[in-house]
Design a protein around this motif. Structure first.
Motif, PDB file in Angstrom:
ATOM      1  N   VAL A  90       0.838  -1.203   0.000  1.00 61.45           N
ATOM      2  CA  VAL A  90       0.000   0.000   0.000  1.00 61.45           C
ATOM      3  C   VAL A  90       0.873   1.252   0.000  1.00 61.45           C
ATOM      4  O   VAL A  90       0.589   2.228  -0.708  1.00 61.45           O
ATOM      5  CB  VAL A  90      -0.953  -0.008   1.217  1.00 61.45           C
ATOM      6  CG1 VAL A  90      -1.642   1.345   1.375  1.00 61.45           C
ATOM      7  CG2 VAL A  90      -1.998  -1.103   1.058  1.00 61.45           C
ATOM      8  N   LYS A  91       1.951   1.223   0.783  1.00 64.94           N
ATOM      9  CA  LYS A  91       2.870   2.365   0.806  1.00 64.94           C
ATOM     10  C   LYS A  91       3.478   2.592  -0.574  1.00 64.94           C
ATOM     11  O   LYS A  91       3.614   3.733  -1.029  1.00 64.94           O
ATOM     12  CB  LYS A  91       3.985   2.120   1.831  1.00 64.94           C
ATOM     13  CG  LYS A  91       3.572   2.309   3.276  1.00 64.94           C
ATOM     14  CD  LYS A  91       4.770   2.084   4.196  1.00 64.94           C
ATOM     15  CE  LYS A  91       4.394   2.236   5.651  1.00 64.94           C
ATOM     16  NZ  LYS A  91       5.563   1.964   6.536  1.00 64.94           N
ATOM     17  N   THR A  92       3.858   1.508  -1.228  1.00 64.07           N
ATOM     18  CA  THR A  92       4.434   1.616  -2.573  1.00 64.07           C
ATOM     19  C   THR A  92       3.449   2.277  -3.530  1.00 64.07           C
ATOM     20  O   THR A  92       3.801   3.200  -4.280  1.00 64.07           O
ATOM     21  CB  THR A  92       4.814   0.220  -3.105  1.00 64.07           C
ATOM     22  OG1 THR A  92       5.787  -0.370  -2.246  1.00 64.07           O
ATOM     23  CG2 THR A  92       5.390   0.316  -4.512  1.00 64.07           C
ATOM     24  N   ALA A  93       2.210   1.804  -3.499  1.00 62.25           N
ATOM     25  CA  ALA A  93       1.189   2.366  -4.389  1.00 62.25           C
ATOM     26  C   ALA A  93       0.909   3.830  -4.054  1.00 62.25           C
ATOM     27  O   ALA A  93       0.723   4.661  -4.954  1.00 62.25           O
ATOM     28  CB  ALA A  93      -0.095   1.545  -4.284  1.00 62.25           C
ATOM     29  N   GLU A  94       0.894   4.153  -2.762  1.00 65.07           N
ATOM     30  CA  GLU A  94       0.619   5.534  -2.350  1.00 65.07           C
ATOM     31  C   GLU A  94       1.723   6.478  -2.819  1.00 65.07           C
ATOM     32  O   GLU A  94       1.459   7.589  -3.284  1.00 65.07           O
ATOM     33  CB  GLU A  94       0.485   5.582  -0.825  1.00 65.07           C
ATOM     34  CG  GLU A  94      -0.044   6.907  -0.282  1.00 65.07           C
ATOM     35  CD  GLU A  94       1.053   7.912  -0.023  1.00 65.07           C
ATOM     36  OE1 GLU A  94       0.779   9.126  -0.071  1.00 65.07           O
ATOM     37  OE2 GLU A  94       2.202   7.495   0.210  1.00 65.07           O
ATOM     38  N   VAL A  95       2.961   6.018  -2.719  1.00 62.30           N
ATOM     39  CA  VAL A  95       4.092   6.835  -3.165  1.00 62.30           C
ATOM     40  C   VAL A  95       4.051   7.022  -4.678  1.00 62.30           C
ATOM     41  O   VAL A  95       4.340   8.106  -5.198  1.00 62.30           O
ATOM     42  CB  VAL A  95       5.424   6.188  -2.722  1.00 62.30           C
ATOM     43  CG1 VAL A  95       6.599   6.877  -3.381  1.00 62.30           C
ATOM     44  CG2 VAL A  95       5.571   6.267  -1.211  1.00 62.30           C
ATOM     45  N   LEU A  96       3.672   5.974  -5.399  1.00 64.54           N
ATOM     46  CA  LEU A  96       3.556   6.085  -6.854  1.00 64.54           C
ATOM     47  C   LEU A  96       2.460   7.080  -7.238  1.00 64.54           C
ATOM     48  O   LEU A  96       2.631   7.879  -8.171  1.00 64.54           O
ATOM     49  CB  LEU A  96       3.254   4.716  -7.458  1.00 64.54           C
ATOM     50  CG  LEU A  96       4.409   3.715  -7.485  1.00 64.54           C
ATOM     51  CD1 LEU A  96       3.934   2.366  -8.014  1.00 64.54           C
ATOM     52  CD2 LEU A  96       5.553   4.233  -8.342  1.00 64.54           C
TER      53      LEU A  96
END
Length: 246
Positions: free
Chosen positions: A103-109
């Motif tokens: 989720v963090k990865t997607a949010e940063v993207l």
């Protein structure tokens, strides 16, 4: 004796009910995470499609909606992480942490897409809406505006680069042997793409720092160009027979 037995049964029933309620809450949180994640995935895909179409305003909107959905998912995952039973599960707790990293990865993207699209919006606001127009075709004022934008966008580009690095770092934390084992190939491709994106962004930052200065922004600059003839060797490499001033 019957009274004590009744109390015992009621106590067991209450504990069972509490167990069911706690696990039901955890299950509901998982459902909300899935729902928010699915919504965010659609928004991110819409952002990418809009980016390919150079529709930067749509990118900002879709990426913002993805960020909102991912914030909900992350909040639910934090609640799951604090769950009494989840905390004490050696198999479930690591999977929840992996979900958090995803989720963090997607949010940063999503954040990176939004920041990059904001820069694209500014560029579109300067350049004429005509295909095939080059920088040399622009008016002097428009050239200065483009150079100013490039010069001032370096901090924003550095932010995008930092976000890509952070996304890659979070993605590398995911254990491929858990729930995400079947997605190992896709995750490997995502890591490669993030790495390439971060490297391209680093080059873009370097160019953004050099191009305005070379083009005379923010301060005018003159350049002496010397051409050497390698057929007439000199200590510098050749005879300096031609020069020009830019």
């Amino acid at each position: 004796m019957t009274r004590y037995l009744r109390y015992f049964i009621l106590t067991i029933a209450a504990l069972l009910l509490l167990f069911v309620v706690l696990n039901l809450a955890a299950a509901m949180n998982l459902v909300r995470v899935y729902s928010a994640g699915t919504s965010a995935k659609k928004d991110l895909q819409a952002s990418l499609d809009s980016l390919q179409a150079n529709n930067f305003s749509a990118v900002v909107i879709s990426a913002g909606e993805a960020e909102d959905s991912l914030a909900v998912a992350f909040s639910r995952l934090e609640s799951l992480e604090d769950n009494f039973w989840v905390k004490r599960s050696d198999s479930l707790y690591p999977q929840i942490k992996d979900l958090e990293y995803m989720v963090k990865t997607a949010e940063v993207l999503a954040r990176s897409l939004s920041a990059g699209a904001a820069i694209g919006q500014k560029v579109n606001g300067i350049l004429p809406d005509q295909p095939g127009v080059s920088f040399s075709d622009l008016k002097k004022a428009d050239k200065e505006a483009v150079l100013k934008l490039i010069y001032e966008s370096v901090p924003d580009l550095n932010g995008v680069k930092a976000n890509l690095d952070l996304a890659l770092m979070d993605l590398k934390k995911v254990d491929n042997s858990g729930w995400f084992g079947p997605l190992q190939k896709q995750m490997s491709l995502a890591k490669d793409e993030l790495q390439v994106g971060a490297e391209l962004m680093a080059k873009t930052i370097t160019l953004s720092q050099l191009l305005p200065v070379l083009a005379g922004y923010p301060d005018p600059a003159n350049y002496l160009v010397l051409l050497q003839n390698s057929d007439e060797l000199r200590p510098t490499g050749g005879f300096l027979g031609t020069l020009g001033v830019l």
